[in-house]
Design a protein around this motif. Structure first.
Motif, PDB file in Angstrom:
ATOM      1  N   VAL B  44      23.775  -3.284  -2.803  1.00  8.74           N
ATOM      2  CA  VAL B  44      23.462  -1.964  -2.264  1.00  8.74           C
ATOM      3  C   VAL B  44      22.125  -1.384  -2.720  1.00  8.74           C
ATOM      4  N   CYS B  45      21.605  -1.845  -3.855  1.00  8.88           N
ATOM      5  CA  CYS B  45      20.343  -1.247  -4.291  1.00  8.88           C
ATOM      6  C   CYS B  45      19.196  -1.822  -3.477  1.00  8.88           C
ATOM      7  N   MET B  92      14.435   6.153  -5.152  1.00 11.84           N
ATOM      8  CA  MET B  92      15.272   6.361  -6.341  1.00 11.84           C
ATOM      9  C   MET B  92      14.619   7.348  -7.301  1.00 11.84           C
ATOM     10  N   TRP B  96      16.356  10.577  -8.705  1.00 12.67           N
ATOM     11  CA  TRP B  96      16.753  10.607 -10.119  1.00 12.67           C
ATOM     12  C   TRP B  96      15.530  10.395 -11.007  1.00 12.67           C
ATOM     13  N   ILE B 129      23.652   6.861 -10.283  1.00  8.15           N
ATOM     14  CA  ILE B 129      22.740   6.351  -9.265  1.00  8.15           C
ATOM     15  C   ILE B 129      23.484   5.567  -8.182  1.00  8.15           C
ATOM     16  N   LEU B 130      24.791   5.721  -8.139  1.00 11.89           N
ATOM     17  CA  LEU B 130      25.621   5.194  -7.049  1.00 11.89           C
ATOM     18  C   LEU B 130      25.510   3.678  -6.876  1.00 11.89           C
ATOM     19  N   PHE B 149      34.684   5.808  -4.123  1.00 13.56           N
ATOM     20  CA  PHE B 149      33.648   6.689  -3.586  1.00 13.56           C
ATOM     21  C   PHE B 149      34.302   7.740  -2.711  1.00 13.56           C
ATOM     22  N   ILE B 154      24.430  10.782   2.200  1.00 10.76           N
ATOM     23  CA  ILE B 154      23.706  11.307   1.056  1.00 10.76           C
ATOM     24  C   ILE B 154      24.633  12.041   0.078  1.00 10.76           C
ATOM     25  N   ARG B 156      27.511  10.995  -0.887  1.00  8.26           N
ATOM     26  CA  ARG B 156      28.402  10.028  -1.550  1.00  8.26           C
ATOM     27  C   ARG B 156      28.443  10.256  -3.054  1.00  8.26           C
TER      28      ARG B 156
END
Lengths: 608, 587
Positions: B44-45, B92, B96, B129-130, B149, B154, B156
């Motif tokens: 996912v990243c 990112m 953050w 950071i999900l 989750f 956004i 989430r």
């Protein structure tokens, strides 16, 4: 009992919402009153397609088409047409700008230019009666497959036909089946994707509503071809009529032995279960859909290992869209060569070499004839919009057409002669998608449109991967800046860069296609963006922050004599002026709702 | 084996290897922020995006979950890849900006300032950071599925169901362990009353060393809390134990050993303090048992040996209450013997480590051992407050603007007054009790208990480590409350007794025994339970009773009780006795 006349009343969702069930009751009452209920039968059918004309009715066997019916029209209609034999002209369809009406449905350009395969039975049968489907040749294909063909022959037939996924991806169906069949497994599944989430798109719903058995038959054939014995239909719970008709259809098919154990007395057994989706757009994505069936959160996964290899419960799974399944039986009955004779390109060598058969679109937006249409592949967008769609509403100027749902791109007028074809649409930055088609005219701001569709995909992003979750939101922020007049030239560059990156690196097709509206509008309508950014103006007068309403003092006094209608209608109390004097708009108070603009009979109010 | 090319390097890897792993093998670094080795790649990243080239076409895939294919050409550092990574890092960073892990990665990729402004900016250093690692660990590895989750796009976020503490959570801490930003914290339950489990103030993991002084000092797996034992999942320790010492199949087993003599040293238990609610244990903060406090004093304990209240502050005054349940008509009449001295030790350590005032609430000071009285005297010199009298109750007082404190109400018999002492911490000295299951042991070994439930010795003065059953010895607190020197002395004595018997090699036994005539025994088993020495057992195969000559003392109870009269005293049969009588009469 045979009737002399059948009244096919459309009971698609659009017509039902416009009271068609009341019309049906009124018709039955009136026929009873007149004593001809034994001669004339009222039938409720699935969606007829011409939704703009609803509630509508087709008189069979004459083929007379009545539109925009009201309950008060019924007594006259029954009296004139069914007793005296004089069709009522004023209830018939009259093309825009013409005087004489067209009595026969088949002569109406909206219908005349269509080719029906998936929608073959629409408006002709009662979808809740399996006998009517069988009477129209239904389940013949299944019988043929089960009794005379091997699974390899079925797959070959589908491959030769050139049928490609109608859900949007355009993956060759035959190849998908073949791969699925080739995988070693004890269990395989077939899935029908009826999770139609695109706003304004209703192809799948209408197919199920008008001809649910066509989908079931297709699934049965597919299951036989790949060797599956379990099928799922994943349908949105927001489609109550479609859901109910599917349930009825499955029940009837089971009663007739067309689903269940030993179909047609052969060794082949197959049954279908309905799974209701809770309405998340992303669950239309195949892996998310399967996760949802498994009871997991509806989130997509990487498809580097395809679902035909490891799909539902990690078993080989063949997932096709409603429309794809609806085409299958026809291909078997009428042959691959018939199917592949329709459309573009050549698929005999390369399965991706052309687009064959027809495609169902839901035509909406600024065209006269909105509704559901099925057109042969290769037809030009111009033909769809002008011949079938009847051109742009109110004689306005065409601006762009968006194909493929909220993540499809906008196609400008210069490309209107583009044939409907998977590759062609992709080449210009749009896509076939599941078949949404939204027409915009000169009054639509392309930046606003891009923002609108992106706001949908952004809100429907599951949020799993960064590009889609963060990227689309940042894109939307930039579009918001542009539409409120705070955008800069750098923003345009950044927006474009971000769009390409989201397309490139998103996990699933939602993120991979979400920037399409932005990218195509940037490509074809960059001047509009630049006007927003440089001049802080919206050429289409859509972006509220960039427009202001003004009153032309000369017209106001000379023509309107300071009538004051605008001032009375203004909800913000922003219009000042004595009676018979010039009126002014206080821009500090003006909420830019546009009510004054609409209410001024003298066109004294204009937008800057 | 599959051949592929990564950044021009040709290599061969196993099937089903991901590009990421293959690159790692080739020494090529690919950045990731949502990947760890023990869970399925989540992808996912998208930082691990690489370019896969097929003919003239190339596409972007994520290295973490793209399985290698024959003849694959991968570019991990092309302009396109760098560009994607750059924008991901910008996205990112804009969201953050202060998370160290994000900043470090950005720095590594050469990105300093993002071009975006995020409306959802979270400036916390430990922001989530999900990456989803916690959710996946909990789901796939632990198999509990506590984390998930919620919300879409956004908005989430990682949540517990309904945002409430989950009953399912086993506090394994796996989520906190994998969290790259330390957003997840395992809330320490160590000071939450009720969570304290008998011997421990601190929460412990499923693998733990029983005590730091344990010999041998090796870790053990607690079956009740091991994830693998509950869900069959995890196996993280096995993955990480390099010598491969983890074996989940090992079971607790019962071993049968044949022995001639047994020394019972089963020790004691502390009285359950919640039986005496007036002292507030388990109800009031900062009321500890002596064992809790001992744990706090330990340098490997939960506070690393510092004496502190629950809120972390240093106590201003500490009270130590003696004789909780000992010398008490309602609980135990006896003196537990060790409390006075350890209470004095506590007072000394509190004085040594803090500036707190210390109060001792005692009935009588029993400093009876060698050097004990001297220690007591020294404590008096150190300024410990000695209050002679029983404590009535401990309550909590709240004064506005001040932190709550404890109040001890007691009678000071030396000055003849009722006193109330404000304190920050109270330590209770619970009575030493015989173990709850000592009655079971008693039955097993056919030994006796005195009225105080401790095992009864053969003679309190002359034979304090033997029992009435030969070969069964007792020592330590199993016999009665005593301190360590006394326990050691008694155990040594018992050991000597046992050794003396072993060294003889043979045991001389009294010839007077009971005997069963096997042929006539009906197997009614009446004698079995009557034997005070547990010498009679039942033989299932023969369906008769059997007397163990080594244990039989020839008391004759069974002889009298046998309804079939088949038990006789050896050399004392009825016929023999009659003959003796006749002989006597004949004279």
């Amino acid at each position: 009992m045979a009737y002399r006349t059948y009244l096919m009343v459309c009971a698609g969702t659009g017509c039902v919402a416009n009271n068609s069930m009341k019309i049906k009751e009124k018709l039955e009452d009136e026929l009873l009153k007149r004593g001809i209920h034994n001669e004339v039968s009222v039938v409720t059918t699935g969606c007829n397609g011409f939704c703009a004309a609803g509630p509508l009715m087709v008189v069979q066997p004459d083929g007379v088409f009545y539109q925009l019916l009201k309950e008060s029209d019924i007594p006259l209609l029954v009296e004139e047409h069914f007793i005296k034999g004089r069709p009522v002209k004023k209830l018939m369809y009259t093309p825009p700008k013409e005087k004489s009406s067209i009595p026969k449905m088949s002569d109406i350009p909206f219908f005349a230019n269509q080719t029906l395969i998936a929608l073959k039975n629409r408006g002709l049968i009662d979808p809740e009666k399996i006998d009517e489907y069988i009477a129209r040749g239904g389940y013949e294909a299944l019988a043929k497959v089960l009794t005379t063909m091997t699974s390899e022959e079925v797959i070959k037939e589908i491959k030769d036909s050139g049928l490609r996924g109608r859900g949007g991806g355009g993956f060759p169906t035959g190849i998908k089946w073949e791969t699925c069949k080739r995988m070693e497994a004890d269990t395989r599944y077939v899935i029908c994707n009826a999770d139609e989430g695109d706003p304004g798109a209703f192809m799948d719903r209408s197919i199920i509503e008008s001809d649910p058995h066509a989908v079931l038959e297709g699934m049965c054939i597919g299951a036989f071809a790949i060797g599956a014995s379990d099928g799922y239909i994943y349908i949105r719970n927001e489609y109550p009529i479609a859901l109910q008709r599917l349930q009825v259809a499955i029940k009837q098919a089971r009663e007739y032995g067309l689903l269940g154990k030993n179909i047609f007395g052969t060794d082949f057994s197959f049954d279908v279960r309905i799974v209701r989706g809770a309405g998340a757009f992303v669950c239309g994505e195949s892996t998310a859909l399967m996760a949802s069936i498994e009871g997991k959160p509806g989130e997509p996964r990487a498809k580097y290992v395809h679902t035909v290899e490891k799909g539902l419960h990690d078993k080989p799974t063949c997932l096709n869209n409603v429309e794809t399944w609806a085409n299958v039986a026809q291909i078997i009955t009428r042959g691959a060569s018939w199917f592949s004779s329709i459309g573009t390109g050549d698929v005999s060598e390369d399965a991706w070499g052309g687009s064959k058969g027809t495609k169902v679109f839901s035509l909406s937006g600024k065209v006269n004839n909105t509704g559901l249409i099925e057109v042969p592949m290769g037809i030009s967008l111009r033909q769809i919009i002008y011949d079938i769609g009847g051109g742009i509403k109110d004689g306005k100027k065409f601006k762009a057409v968006q194909t493929g749902g909220p993540s499809g791109g906008f196609i400008p007028e210069s490309l209107l002669d583009l044939p409907v074809d998977y590759e062609e649409l992709t080449r210009v930055g749009s896509m076939m998608g599941s078949g949404g088609m939204v027409v915009t005219d000169e009054d639509n701001c392309m930046v606003e449109m891009a923002k609108y569709f992106l706001s949908f995909t952004q809100a429907e992003s599951c949020g799993k991967c960064i590009p889609c979750r963060e990227g689309t939101k940042r894109m939307l922020d930039i579009l918001e800046k542009i539409t409120t007049g705070e955008g800069t030239e750098e923003d345009l560059v950044l927006l474009e860069e971000l769009s390409y990156m989201v397309v490139d690196s998103s996990l699933c097709a939602l993120g991979g296609s979400a920037p399409n509206p932005v990218l195509t509008t940037l490509k074809y309508f960059r001047d509009e963006y630049e006007t927003h950014v440089r001049d802080k103006k919206c050429p289409a007068h859509c972006c509220k922050a960039l427009i202001k309403y003004s009153i032309d003092p000369n017209i106001c006094v000379e023509k309107g004599h300071g009538c004051g209608v605008c001032s009375k209608s203004c909800p913000d109390g922003a219009i000042i002026g004595e009676s018979k004097q010039v009126h002014y708009i206080d821009l500090m108070k003006c909420g830019k709702c546009g009510i004054c603009y609409d209410s001024c009979k003298f066109n004294a109010i204009y937008i800057e | 084996m599959i051949k592929l090319t990564i950044d021009g390097k040709q290599l061969e890897v196993f099937e089903d290897t991901s590009i990421l792993k293959a690159a790692e093998k080739a020494g090529i670094w690919i950045p990731t922020m949502c990947h760890c080795d023990y869970i399925e790649p989540y992808g996912v990243c998208r930082l691990c995006s690489v370019e896969v080239v097929k003919g003239k076409r190339s596409r972007i895939v994520t290295a973490c979950n793209y399985p290698v294919r024959e003849g694959l050409t991968v570019r991990t550092n092309s302009e396109r890849v760098k560009w994607i990574r750059k924008i991901i890092m910008e996205l990112m960073l804009s969201r953050w900006p202060n998370v160290p892990a994000v900043k470090e990665m950005a720095e590594q990729l050469g990105i300093s300032k993002p071009r975006f402004e995020s409306k959802e900016k979270d400036e916390a250093e430990d922001a989530c950071i999900l990456c989803g690692m916690c959710v996946n660990v909990c789901n796939d590895l632990v198999g509990k599925g506590v984390l998930g989750f919620s919300k879409m796009g956004i908005e989430r976020e990682v949540v517990l169901p309904y945002n409430e503490r989950s009953e399912e959570c086993i506090a394994c801490g796996a989520c906190a362990y994998v969290c790259p930003t330390k957003h997840i914290k395992v809330k320490s339950l160590e000071y939450e009353r009720g969570a304290i489990q008998d011997w421990s103030l601190a929460s412990k993991t499923a693998i733990y060393v029983p005590t730091m002084q344990a010999v041998p000092r090796v870790p053990t797996i607690d079956e009740a809390s091991c994830i693998n034992k509950q869900t069959g999942g995890c196996k993280a320790c096995q993955t990480y134990c390099e010598p491969g010492a983890i074996n989940y199949d090992m079971k607790d087993e019962e071993i049968e050993v044949e022995v001639g003599q047994i020394l019972i040293t089963t020790g004691y238990q502390l009285m359950d303090l919640t039986k005496m609610p007036q002292f507030g244990y388990g109800r009031l903060d900062n009321v500890y048992s002596s064992l809790d406090f001992e744990h706090m004093l330990n340098s490997t304990g939960p506070t690393n040996g510092t004496i502190q209240c629950k809120d972390g502050s240093v106590p201003r005054a500490v009270g130590i209450i003696h004789c909780i349940g000992s010398r008490d008509e309602n609980y135990h009449k006896y003196c537990s013997r060790v409390c006075c001295m350890y209470a004095l030790k506590f007072a000394h350590l509190i004085k040594d480590r803090t500036t707190a005032e210390v109060y001792q609430f005692y009935i009588d000071m029993r400093a009876f051992g060698k050097g004990y009285e001297e220690f007591y005297k020294r404590l008096l010199d150190e300024g410990v407050n000695m209050i002679r009298g029983k404590v009535g109750e401990v309550t909590e007082c709240r004064v506005d603007g001040e932190k709550p404190f404890l109040k001890v109400a007691c009678e000071d018999t030396l000055i003849g007054k009722f006193r109330e002492i404000p304190l920050d911490m109270v330590i209770l000295c619970p009575a030493i009790e015989s173990n709850a299951d000592s009655s079971d042991l008693k039955k097993i070994f056919s030994i006796s208990q005195s009225p105080d439930k401790f095992f009864l010795e053969r003679h309190p003065k002359l034979d304090p480590m033997s029992t009435m059953t030969d070969g069964i010895f007792i020592a330590g607190c199993a016999q009665g409350p005593k301190d360590i020197p006394d326990s050691v002395a008694q155990a040594s004595g018992a050991a000597a007794k046992i050794l003396s018997l072993i060294s003889v090699g043979e045991v001389a036994v009294d010839p007077i025994k009971a005997e069963i005539v096997e042929e006539r025994c009906s197997g009614c088993r009446i004698c079995n339970n009557l034997c005070p020495y547990g010498a009679i057992s039942y033989i299932d195969e023969k369906k008769i009773s059997f007397i163990n000559d080594m244990l039989c003392k020839g008391c004759g109870t069974c002889v009298a009780a046998c309804p079939s009269s088949v038990i006789t005293g050896k050399g004392f049969t009825d016929a023999q006795i009659m003959a003796e009588i006749e002989g006597l009469l004949a004279i």
